[in-house]
Write a protein that holds these residues in place. Structure first.
Motif, PDB file in Angstrom:
ATOM      1  N   GLY B 127      35.401  40.251  30.638  1.00  0.00           N
ATOM      2  CA  GLY B 127      35.401  41.581  31.245  1.00  0.00           C
ATOM      3  C   GLY B 127      34.008  42.173  31.340  1.00  0.00           C
ATOM      4  O   GLY B 127      33.727  43.003  32.195  1.00  0.00           O
ATOM      5  N   MET B 128      33.113  41.720  30.454  1.00  0.00           N
ATOM      6  CA  MET B 128      31.817  42.396  30.360  1.00  0.00           C
ATOM      7  C   MET B 128      30.755  41.812  31.285  1.00  0.00           C
ATOM      8  O   MET B 128      29.679  42.365  31.394  1.00  0.00           O
ATOM      9  N   ILE B 129      31.044  40.654  31.858  1.00  0.00           N
ATOM     10  CA  ILE B 129      29.991  40.033  32.675  1.00  0.00           C
ATOM     11  C   ILE B 129      30.356  40.238  34.147  1.00  0.00           C
ATOM     12  O   ILE B 129      31.411  39.803  34.586  1.00  0.00           O
ATOM     13  N   GLU B 130      29.484  40.890  34.880  1.00  0.00           N
ATOM     14  CA  GLU B 130      29.821  41.216  36.278  1.00  0.00           C
ATOM     15  C   GLU B 130      29.764  39.947  37.120  1.00  0.00           C
ATOM     16  O   GLU B 130      30.666  39.627  37.869  1.00  0.00           O
ATOM     17  N   ARG B 132      30.398  36.685  38.532  1.00  0.00           N
ATOM     18  CA  ARG B 132      31.596  35.867  38.287  1.00  0.00           C
ATOM     19  C   ARG B 132      31.201  34.465  37.790  1.00  0.00           C
ATOM     20  O   ARG B 132      31.755  33.973  36.806  1.00  0.00           O
ATOM     21  N   GLU B 133      30.183  33.892  38.410  1.00  0.00           N
ATOM     22  CA  GLU B 133      29.850  32.501  38.084  1.00  0.00           C
ATOM     23  C   GLU B 133      29.353  32.413  36.647  1.00  0.00           C
ATOM     24  O   GLU B 133      29.747  31.541  35.874  1.00  0.00           O
ATOM     25  N   ARG B 134      28.537  33.374  36.247  1.00  0.00           N
ATOM     26  CA  ARG B 134      28.001  33.317  34.877  1.00  0.00           C
ATOM     27  C   ARG B 134      29.124  33.596  33.886  1.00  0.00           C
ATOM     28  O   ARG B 134      29.263  32.906  32.891  1.00  0.00           O
ATOM     29  N   ARG B 203      49.245  34.625  37.369  1.00  0.00           N
ATOM     30  CA  ARG B 203      47.959  35.253  37.011  1.00  0.00           C
ATOM     31  C   ARG B 203      46.810  34.526  37.715  1.00  0.00           C
ATOM     32  O   ARG B 203      45.894  35.139  38.243  1.00  0.00           O
ATOM     33  N   ARG B 205      47.003  32.851  40.493  1.00  0.00           N
ATOM     34  CA  ARG B 205      47.037  33.161  41.939  1.00  0.00           C
ATOM     35  C   ARG B 205      46.427  34.545  42.183  1.00  0.00           C
ATOM     36  O   ARG B 205      45.658  34.763  43.120  1.00  0.00           O
ATOM     37  N   LEU B 206      46.716  35.462  41.269  1.00  0.00           N
ATOM     38  CA  LEU B 206      46.171  36.819  41.401  1.00  0.00           C
ATOM     39  C   LEU B 206      44.638  36.762  41.342  1.00  0.00           C
ATOM     40  O   LEU B 206      43.930  37.374  42.136  1.00  0.00           O
ATOM     41  N   ARG B 209      43.304  35.451  44.613  1.00  0.00           N
ATOM     42  CA  ARG B 209      43.339  36.482  45.687  1.00  0.00           C
ATOM     43  C   ARG B 209      42.207  37.476  45.463  1.00  0.00           C
ATOM     44  O   ARG B 209      41.501  37.867  46.389  1.00  0.00           O
ATOM     45  N   GLU B 210      41.997  37.878  44.190  1.00  0.00           N
ATOM     46  CA  GLU B 210      40.927  38.865  43.938  1.00  0.00           C
ATOM     47  C   GLU B 210      39.584  38.261  44.336  1.00  0.00           C
ATOM     48  O   GLU B 210      38.740  38.925  44.932  1.00  0.00           O
ATOM     49  N   ALA B 213      39.391  38.291  48.064  1.00  0.00           N
ATOM     50  CA  ALA B 213      39.184  39.651  48.580  1.00  0.00           C
ATOM     51  C   ALA B 213      37.720  40.032  48.402  1.00  0.00           C
ATOM     52  O   ALA B 213      37.090  40.623  49.254  1.00  0.00           O
ATOM     53  N   ALA B 214      37.156  39.609  47.276  1.00  0.00           N
ATOM     54  CA  ALA B 214      35.753  39.980  47.019  1.00  0.00           C
ATOM     55  C   ALA B 214      34.842  39.183  47.947  1.00  0.00           C
ATOM     56  O   ALA B 214      33.717  39.580  48.221  1.00  0.00           O
ATOM     57  N   GLY B 215      35.352  38.030  48.458  1.00  0.00           N
ATOM     58  CA  GLY B 215      34.608  37.306  49.499  1.00  0.00           C
ATOM     59  C   GLY B 215      33.372  36.650  48.949  1.00  0.00           C
ATOM     60  O   GLY B 215      32.251  37.087  49.136  1.00  0.00           O
TER      61      GLY B 215
ATOM     62  N   LEU D  26      51.501  42.253  36.503  1.00  0.00           N
ATOM     63  CA  LEU D  26      51.142  41.241  37.518  1.00  0.00           C
ATOM     64  C   LEU D  26      51.641  41.678  38.892  1.00  0.00           C
ATOM     65  O   LEU D  26      50.903  41.659  39.881  1.00  0.00           O
ATOM     66  N   LEU D  33      46.694  44.522  45.694  1.00  0.00           N
ATOM     67  CA  LEU D  33      45.793  43.624  46.423  1.00  0.00           C
ATOM     68  C   LEU D  33      46.267  43.459  47.866  1.00  0.00           C
ATOM     69  O   LEU D  33      45.500  43.573  48.812  1.00  0.00           O
ATOM     70  N   ILE D  42      37.563  45.630  52.062  1.00  0.00           N
ATOM     71  CA  ILE D  42      37.401  44.690  50.953  1.00  0.00           C
ATOM     72  C   ILE D  42      37.679  45.439  49.657  1.00  0.00           C
ATOM     73  O   ILE D  42      37.027  46.421  49.357  1.00  0.00           O
ATOM     74  N   HIS D  48      38.081  43.705  34.774  1.00  0.00           N
ATOM     75  CA  HIS D  48      39.113  42.807  34.250  1.00  0.00           C
ATOM     76  C   HIS D  48      40.268  43.659  33.713  1.00  0.00           C
ATOM     77  O   HIS D  48      40.031  44.749  33.214  1.00  0.00           O
TER      78      HIS D  48
END
Lengths: 222, 215, 239, 60
Positions: B127-130, B132-134, B203, B205-206, B209-210, B213-215, D26, D33, D42, D48
């Protein structure tokens, strides 16, 4: 190995020049003693039973402070990317930082041990060599995970909060083992009687150092 | 697809309830409060299953950097924490009538509590790391460290506790229990595992999708 | 057969969160050539450098440096590049000589005292060898960083606004040093957002706008204000 | 040995409550979404969801 050594050499040199961490930790150790005295009262007999726990609590708290600063020198000098860009296996940097942390922790623990014998008249008697084994094994495990998590949280915003929150739960088994082993050793029992705890600590050392070395590349990528 | 899994899960859960309350006998020494075991024990098994999946998915992510592996680890960790929390809650409800206190440092409850805190840290880290990859990379490393830590937790807690009192009745050693209870446990375990798969699938799949959406 | 370019970027895209910083960027730099990437702040100049320096992974597209793919073979790239960014990677509590010893050894080089003294002399820091870097000017720190690359001898130099904060003497020195690096067969990619003398060293100017290279022309006879006009023209209509 | 049905119901009730809450969580996130996607804006990268309500204290 030369590369790991040069990391230790650099950290020791920076520490000798700036003397930040060691002074702060020495002062912090002293403070801990006062806080324990004030909060738990001067009555020594009552405290005798909890001394192993107090000792390791002091080790853990000063360790959190010391280990949390492992990559501060990189961050303040903006050298983090420099480490990443130097070609070659990155785990040498982990081993170097781990060795530096181990040295730092052992020095602080020695200071705390002296302070404890002075303030709590903790009589080590013949138990010092056995105690050294327990402390050594426990500190390696603590420093191994601490160094890895310090690298992980060095770049994150709320690092002071995240570092202890991640490190302490992982250290729970090591803490259980070291306190129990220290308790037995201080009662004069031979090392053999705590062989199972020592085996657990040795296993923890191997696991944590191995995982640290294997995953450090991914953490340094920042 | 998940709707089908959802349906099967509901059926399995119902079967579990029937086994737990209908078929399984009233336990001699503890009385009916023992029926909490059909909830408590399967959820701890599923929690361990979840954390094993986190380990495998984390290693897979570090090696191949597949987004799907990262999402699986994330989803499985979250559902794992859910079941660990459930284990602790049902364990302490069970503890009240049997030992008179909500919380005892019983070996199994303690180790599950340590896991709960450890993997809660995992979710906090994510939750604390903006970036995504890191976040995915760090979480994978933590997922591996935490998983290797589980055996250490188990041994240390068992030695720490059993020197004083034998492991609690909740030790799920199937050998010492009559067949009917074991089957009830297994049915519930299957039901809970299906529930785990259902939750993780949705979860994950959610999360996908997120990410899209963030692309 | 024309030699393989030292830097080849094709279809590079980089997104942070849902903000697309680079998109469809194409660029090539050959041996012995210096390219200046011009762009407003936030146009993605530094991001481009970071991708080439393997500090940031591209979201899509490929970036090949000295034949190594930045995403797949980062280690290969790191052996071939020298990055001089704002950080300039120096430990302030160490002296210039100690910094050089540390970075050279970490890069796996066996550093003799003579080689170290030689490198420091090349960057005109031999008098300050034993002084702590904390006392150094921005120019001296950047020269110390370049001293590392005198030793490591990379084939590609990535420079993030190298002339920023330098006095006239340091600028002239840097120009000569980069020129000699070029004649030595190295490739240089530098970013800048100003149009002064520093463009003199560049063979080509690439204007970065809208996440891609909007214009890539030989510097040749272009004077500073030509460049400014071109830059204004392209930056507006694209971004 | 008293049957303590109260505790058994509390345990199962709590479990059902927690699992249902997670399921609803969920479902709600998926609906949000889908809604956001339809409005082809977007969706902001929401933080989280945080640990779910695995509450520890059983109902009295």
């Amino acid at each position: 190995m030369r590369r790991a050594f040069i990391v230790v050499w650099k950290d020791l040199l920076v520490e000798r020049r700036s003397k930040e961490t060691l002074n702060a930790l020495f002062f912090f150790a002293l403070l801990l003693l006062f806080i324990f005295q004030f909060s738990l009262g001067p009555d020594r007999e009552r405290l005798a039973g909890t001394l192993p726990g107090l000792l390791w609590l002091a080790f853990i708290l000063s360790g959190l402070l010391g280990l949390g600063r492992t990559f501060v020198v990189e961050r303040e000098n903006d050298c983090w990317e420099g480490l990443l860009l130097s070609p070659g296996d990155k785990s040498a940097i982990y081993v170097g930082k781990l060795a530096g942390n181990l040295l730092l922790m052992l020095v602080v623990e020695a200071i705390l041990l002296v302070l404890f014998t002075f303030f709590f008249n903790l009589d080590l008697g013949g138990a010092l060599p056995a105690l050294a084994v327990v402390i050594g094994l426990g500190t390696v495990a603590f420093a191994a995970v601490g160094t890895l998590f310090a690298a992980m949280t060095a770049q994150v915003r709320a690092r002071e909060l995240l570092f202890p929150v991640l490190l302490l739960p992982v250290q729970a088994p090591v803490l259980l083992a070291t306190v129990k082993a220290t308790e037995a050793v201080l009662l004069g029992e031979p090392l053999g009687s705590v062989a199972h705890w020592l085996k657990l600590l040795a296993a923890a050392d191997v696991v944590y150092v191995a995982v640290g070395v294997l995953t450090f590349d991914f953490v340094l990528e920042g | 697809m998940t709707r089908l899994v959802g349906g099967v899960t509901l059926a399995a859960l119902a079967a579990g309830l029937v086994m737990g309350f209908g078929i399984a006998p009233r336990e001699a020494t503890q009385g009916n409060v023992q029926r909490i075991m059909y909830l408590h024990v399967p959820s701890v098994w599923v929690a361990y299953l979840a954390f094993a999946v986190v380990l495998v998915a984390s290693i897979a992510y570090l090696i191949r950097r597949a987004e799907a592996a990262d999402r699986l680890a994330h989803a499985s960790a979250e559902v794992g924490v859910l079941f660990t929390g459930l284990t602790i809650a049902t364990g302490s409800i069970w503890g009240k009538p049997t030992w008179g206190t909500w919380w005892t440092w019983d070996a199994r409850l303690t180790s599950v509590a340590i896991l709960f805190v450890m993997y809660l840290g995992y979710l906090l880290l994510r939750g604390m790391i903006e970036d995504r990859e890191r976040g995915a990379r760090f979480a994978a490393v933590l997922g591996i460290v935490a998983a290797f830590n589980i055996p250490l937790v188990h041994f240390s807690v068992y030695w720490w506790r059993t020197l004083h009192q034998p492991p609690s009745l909740m030790k799920p050693g199937p050998g010492t229990m009559p067949g009917i209870i074991v089957t009830a446990l297994l049915v519930n375990f299957v039901a809970f595992s299906l529930l785990y798969v259902y939750f993780v699938a949705r979860r994950a799949r959610l999360l996908r999708r997120e990410a899209e959406a963030a692309g | 057969m024309i030699p393989e370019p030292l830097i080849r970027v094709t279809g590079l895209r980089k997104t942070f969160g849902n903000h697309r910083v680079l998109d469809g960027l194409e660029l090539e730099v050959r041996a012995g050539e210096a390219v200046a990437v011009l762009g407003a702040n936030g146009a993605g100049k530094t991001t481009l450098l970071k991708v080439l320096a393997t500090l940031v992974r591209p979201t899509r597209g490929t970036a090949i440096v000295a034949g190594h793919d930045c995403a797949k073979d980062a280690e290969g790239v790191r052996r071939e590049i020298g990055l001089v960014a704002h950080g300039s990677y120096v430990y302030e509590d160490l002296t210039a000589a100690e910094n050089l010893t540390f970075w050279a050894t970490l890069a796996g080089l066996r550093l003799s005292a003579a080689a170290r003294a030689g490198a420091l002399a090349t960057v005109e820091l031999d008098r300050a060898a034993d002084e702590r870097v904390r006392t150094f000017s921005a120019g001296m720190k950047r020269r110390l960083c370049l001293a590392r690359f005198v030793l490591a001898r990379p084939r590609v130099l990535l420079l993030d606004e190298p002339f920023a904060g330098l006095d006239q003497r340091a600028k002239k020195w840097l120009e000569e040093h980069l020129a000699s690096f070029k004649t030595g067969g190295g490739a240089i990619l530098m970013t800048t957002h100003s149009f002064g003398r520093e463009l003199a060293v560049a063979d080509r100017i690439a204007i970065l706008a809208g996440g891609a290279i909007a214009l890539d022309t030989a510097r040749g006879a272009l004077s500073a204000d030509d460049v400014q006009r071109l830059y204004a023209l392209h930056a507006e209509d694209v971004s | 040995m008293p049957d303590n049905w109260g505790f058994v119901l509390a345990a199962y009730g709590l479990a059902a409550g927690v699992l249902l809450a997670y399921w609803r969580f969920l479902a709600r996130r998926e609906r949000d979404l889908r809604g956001a996607a339809e409005r082809n804006r977007i969706a902001p990268v929401s933080g989280h969801p945080g640990p779910e309500p695995a509450s520890r204290t059983p109902r009295a």
